[in-house]
Design a protein around this motif. Structure first.
Motif, PDB file in Angstrom:
ATOM      1  N   VAL A   1       6.000  30.890  74.633  1.00 50.65           N
ATOM      2  CA  VAL A   1       6.276  29.455  74.706  1.00 50.65           C
ATOM      3  C   VAL A   1       6.424  28.923  73.291  1.00 50.65           C
ATOM      4  O   VAL A   1       5.641  29.274  72.398  1.00 50.65           O
ATOM      5  N   ARG A   2       7.436  28.080  73.091  1.00 48.12           N
ATOM      6  CA  ARG A   2       7.620  27.436  71.783  1.00 48.12           C
ATOM      7  C   ARG A   2       7.525  25.925  71.966  1.00 48.12           C
ATOM      8  O   ARG A   2       7.795  25.401  73.057  1.00 48.12           O
ATOM      9  N   PRO A   3       7.144  25.187  70.913  1.00 45.12           N
ATOM     10  CA  PRO A   3       6.930  23.749  71.057  1.00 45.12           C
ATOM     11  C   PRO A   3       8.211  22.933  71.206  1.00 45.12           C
ATOM     12  O   PRO A   3       8.201  21.865  71.797  1.00 45.12           O
ATOM     13  N   ASP A   4       9.322  23.420  70.659  1.00 45.41           N
ATOM     14  CA  ASP A   4      10.596  22.712  70.738  1.00 45.41           C
ATOM     15  C   ASP A   4      11.730  23.717  70.537  1.00 45.41           C
ATOM     16  O   ASP A   4      11.498  24.845  70.110  1.00 45.41           O
ATOM     17  N   GLN A   5      12.955  23.307  70.827  1.00 51.89           N
ATOM     18  CA  GLN A   5      14.082  24.235  70.763  1.00 51.89           C
ATOM     19  C   GLN A   5      14.458  24.629  69.339  1.00 51.89           C
ATOM     20  O   GLN A   5      15.134  25.635  69.136  1.00 51.89           O
TER      21      GLN A   5
ATOM     22  N   SER B   1      12.276  25.560  67.117  1.00 51.51           N
ATOM     23  CA  SER B   1      11.305  26.568  66.700  1.00 51.51           C
ATOM     24  C   SER B   1      11.676  27.947  67.231  1.00 51.51           C
ATOM     25  O   SER B   1      12.364  28.072  68.240  1.00 51.51           O
ATOM     26  N   ASP B   2      11.196  28.977  66.547  1.00 52.32           N
ATOM     27  CA  ASP B   2      11.337  30.348  67.035  1.00 52.32           C
ATOM     28  C   ASP B   2      10.334  30.576  68.160  1.00 52.32           C
ATOM     29  O   ASP B   2       9.301  29.904  68.233  1.00 52.32           O
ATOM     30  N   PHE B   3      10.627  31.540  69.007  1.00 55.19           N
ATOM     31  CA  PHE B   3       9.644  31.957  69.991  1.00 55.19           C
ATOM     32  C   PHE B   3       8.610  32.822  69.280  1.00 55.19           C
ATOM     33  O   PHE B   3       8.975  33.754  68.560  1.00 55.19           O
ATOM     34  N   PRO B   4       7.323  32.529  69.459  1.00 60.06           N
ATOM     35  CA  PRO B   4       6.302  33.409  68.883  1.00 60.06           C
ATOM     36  C   PRO B   4       6.253  34.716  69.663  1.00 60.06           C
ATOM     37  O   PRO B   4       6.838  34.833  70.750  1.00 60.06           O
ATOM     38  N   LYS B   5       5.547  35.685  69.119  1.00 57.81           N
ATOM     39  CA  LYS B   5       5.372  36.950  69.831  1.00 57.81           C
ATOM     40  C   LYS B   5       4.782  36.656  71.202  1.00 57.81           C
ATOM     41  O   LYS B   5       3.841  35.882  71.342  1.00 57.81           O
TER      42      LYS B   5
END
Length: 98
Positions: A50-54, A56-60
């Motif tokens: 899950v990422r906070p906004d579009q 941002s990168d997706f975390p592992k």
């Protein structure tokens, strides 16, 4: 596989060039309609990110503990459809943020 995300100005409009490229290992990705939630299977294990906004990168991703192939998230984000090699599984939640 490498994950690329492209956008279109409208459902009937053309896709832009790849808007974002993420790392490798994103086999069978499915992304939520808001673009914030990603499920993928790097080696048969289902991962969730899950990422906070579009922007941002997706975390592992986090390994969910399910061994599945080709997950698909419904447009409302409430049902994840999974294949485990011999059957189809439907995982349903009451709220997309669960």
């Amino acid at each position: 596989s490498t994950l690329h995300i492209a956008t279109a100005p409208s459902p009937s409009g053309p896709f832009t060039e790849r808007a974002k490229t993420f790392g490798t290992g994103f086999n069978y990705p499915t992304i939520s309609s808001d673009g914030l939630e990603l499920y993928y299977t790097p080696n048969g294990s289902l991962f969730h990110s899950v990422r906070p906004d579009q922007a941002s990168d997706f975390p592992k991703g986090t390994d969910t503990g399910f061994t599945v192939y080709d997950p698909d998230l419904t447009p409302d984000g409430q049902t994840l459809v999974l294949g485990d090699g011999s059957s189809v599984l439907f995982l349903t939640r009451t709220c997309p943020t669960q």
